[in-house]
Write an enzyme that holds these catalytic residues in place. Structure first.
Site, short mmCIF file in Angstrom:
data_model
loop_
_atom_site.label_atom_id
_atom_site.label_comp_id
_atom_site.label_asym_id
_atom_site.label_seq_id
_atom_site.Cartn_x
_atom_site.Cartn_y
_atom_site.Cartn_z
N ASN A 40 -5.29 10.96 -4.68
CA ASN A 40 -4.04 10.52 -4.01
C ASN A 40 -4.23 9.24 -3.09
O ASN A 40 -3.31 8.71 -2.46
CB ASN A 40 -3.52 11.54 -3.02
CG ASN A 40 -3.34 12.87 -3.71
OD1 ASN A 40 -2.11 12.75 -4.61
ND2 ASN A 40 -3.90 13.95 -3.56
N LYS A 41 -5.30 8.77 -2.98
CA LYS A 41 -5.62 7.50 -2.21
C LYS A 41 -5.48 6.27 -2.79
O LYS A 41 -5.11 6.23 -4.10
CB LYS A 41 -7.22 7.67 -1.63
CG LYS A 41 -7.56 9.09 -1.13
CD LYS A 41 -6.46 9.35 -0.01
CE LYS A 41 -6.95 10.83 0.83
NZ LYS A 41 -6.82 11.83 -0.26
N ASN A 42 -5.39 5.07 -1.94
CA ASN A 42 -5.26 3.68 -2.37
C ASN A 42 -6.00 3.21 -3.58
O ASN A 42 -5.55 2.54 -4.37
CB ASN A 42 -5.21 2.73 -1.21
CG ASN A 42 -3.99 3.08 -0.16
OD1 ASN A 42 -3.31 3.98 -0.35
ND2 ASN A 42 -4.49 2.26 0.92
N MET A 43 -7.15 3.83 -3.74
CA MET A 43 -8.10 3.41 -4.90
C MET A 43 -8.75 4.85 -5.07
O MET A 43 -8.87 5.71 -4.26
CB MET A 43 -9.08 2.51 -4.63
CG MET A 43 -9.92 2.49 -3.45
SD MET A 43 -11.31 1.53 -3.46
CE MET A 43 -12.41 2.20 -4.43
N GLN B 21 -10.24 9.84 -3.49
CA GLN B 21 -9.88 10.84 -4.27
C GLN B 21 -8.45 10.40 -4.76
O GLN B 21 -7.94 9.35 -4.54
CB GLN B 21 -9.27 12.05 -2.98
CG GLN B 21 -9.07 13.58 -3.81
CD GLN B 21 -7.67 13.63 -3.92
OE1 GLN B 21 -6.77 12.72 -3.24
NE2 GLN B 21 -6.84 14.56 -4.59
#
Length: 440
Positions: free
Chosen positions: A211-214, A209
């Site tokens: 907001n995630k690291n990728m 999603q």
């Protein structure tokens, strides 16, 4: 104060009328979004030009999802990986693969994301809350104390970018014969002592999603080294059945006739995720480097306590968590930081008290505290097999460490494209506010 000399205004806290450290906002937190570029465009364009956005068949499949899964296994050492439509879907699929349902408890920490509880409840099981420790992840001692004959799975969430005492929790799971699911939604690219997250348990889930690291906008991954579990995972993420070599559903196998959730990843999302996954090491390296430069520079401020991270080299770095002596000091400190310009653009969640972190805390989730249901009959709370949970409460007060750290802690998002000036301003603002509030 009008007429004060510049040096006086610079030393006075901005919240008290002094000159702020900076006026430009920090970059958005959204780690992968800053790295979207020509690589993503090229792979997505390839799918569009081929007119084949479905992963299993079409006029000219580009096999982006399949390539993503293959490279994910090669990069992190998994036997199997399956891309899905979201991290929430990944959790539901993982629990269903383990045949979790009514009469079962799933042990989960009180600091997590609402998706963890949603997956447990929608599978018909009961969440059994476990406290956290100074790592802000599951406390192994409280976990062991709460294991009971109804415990059917441990859902361990690697919160805020780094694992806690994952090896000890894995040992507890094996000792009691309870499957361990790792939720790596916030920790893609993290590790502990050289072992990537997702390789400590029976199944692991990831989220892509925004907001995630990728990111692929939305999306996720399920990994497992167990052939039987993975066969169920593949069927469950689709329509409940395996597919043949042509990509068509095969209902003839009586050992794999389930109810699927239609959570396939499209090849368009797969193209995005593939390009991002190839940048994951650089993204997490940038966040980790900036975060630990900040931590080291502030390490001599005795009034700040930092989150315990057992292996800093394995921290993926998206958040800096600090704890203060009281909730009042925490609020005052964060307000002062924001006044110094330590904040993101409008709408960003860059600099917060943990009391502003919403559905990450168990008692902030009304669907849990009120035991809401999607069904008219109140399932799963009213299911006869779940009668043991009738008096179970999820109100604040059940997890003393969770409650305390929620009140006294703050969170700073570490953007993946912080400049040296940004890092310097963050350090300067923390030092300035500490000097002002703690009279140093």
């Amino acid at each position: 104060m009008i007429g004060s000399p510049p040096s006086t205004r610079a030393n006075r806290l901005a919240i008290d009328g002094g000159t702020p450290v900076r006026t430009a906002p920090l970059p958005w937190e959204l780690p992968g979004a800053h790295w979207i570029g020509e690589e993503e465009r090229e792979l997505v364009d390839r799918v569009v030009r081929a007119q084949s956005p479905f992963r299993f068949y079409g006029p000219d499949p580009q096999h982006m999802v399949e390539t993503l899964e293959t490279e994910w296994c090669e990069r992190f050492g998994h036997r199997h990986a399956l891309a899905v439509s979201s991290g929430t879907a990944a959790l539901t699929i993982a629990l269903s693969a383990l045949e979790i349902g009514p009469g079962d408890e799933v042990l989960v920490a009180g600091y997590m994301w609402v998706s963890c509880l949603s997956a447990i409840v929608r599978n018909g099981a009961i969440p059994r809350l476990v406290d956290i420790d100074a790592t802000f992840c599951m406390d192994p001692d409280d976990l062991e104390a709460k294991v009971n004959p109804r415990s059917r799975a441990i859902l361990l969430v690697h919160m805020s970018g780094a694992p806690g005492h994952v090896r000890r929790i894995s040992e507890i799971a094996r000792k009691h014969g309870i499957p361990l699911i790792e939720d790596c939604a916030q920790a893609a690219g993290a590790s502990q002592d050289g072992t990537p997250v997702g390789r400590f348990g029976d199944i692991a889930t990831f989220s892509f999603q925004l907001n995630k690291n990728m990111t692929s906008g939305d999306g996720g991954m399920v990994v497992s080294d167990d052939d039987h579990l993975f066969r169920r995972i593949v069927a469950l993420h689709d329509l409940g059945y395996a597919r043949n070599a042509a990509g068509r559903l095969d209902t003839s196998d009586e050992t794999c006739q389930l109810w699927g959730v239609g959570a396939r990843m499209s090849d368009l999302a797969g193209a995005m995720a593939l390009a991002q996954s190839r940048k994951l090491r650089a993204i997490t390296g940038a966040m980790r480097g900036a975060k630990w430069r900040i931590r080291e520079a502030l390490s001599d401020i005795p009034d700040l306590t930092f989150r315990a991270v057992p292996d800093p080299k394995g921290d993926s770095g998206p958040f800096l968590i600090t704890t203060f002596a009281s909730a009042e000091i925490c609020t005052r400190f964060v307000d002062a930081l924001r006044a110094e310009g330590i904040r993101g653009p409008e709408g960003a969640l860059s600099c917060l008290t943990m009391r502003e972190w919403g559905l990450h805390w168990y008692f902030n989730i009304p669907s849990l505290t009120h035991k809401r249901s999607n069904a008219r009959d109140g399932f799963p709370w009213t299911h006869p097999a779940n009668a043991f949970a009738a008096e179970m409460s999820y109100d604040r007060g059940n997890l003393p460490v969770c409650d305390d750290l929620h009140d006294r802690s703050a969170l700073l998002s570490i953007a993946s494209k912080l400049s040296d000036d940004d890092v310097g301003d963050i350090i300067l603002a923390f030092q300035k506010v500490a000097n002002g509030l703690f009279n140093r």
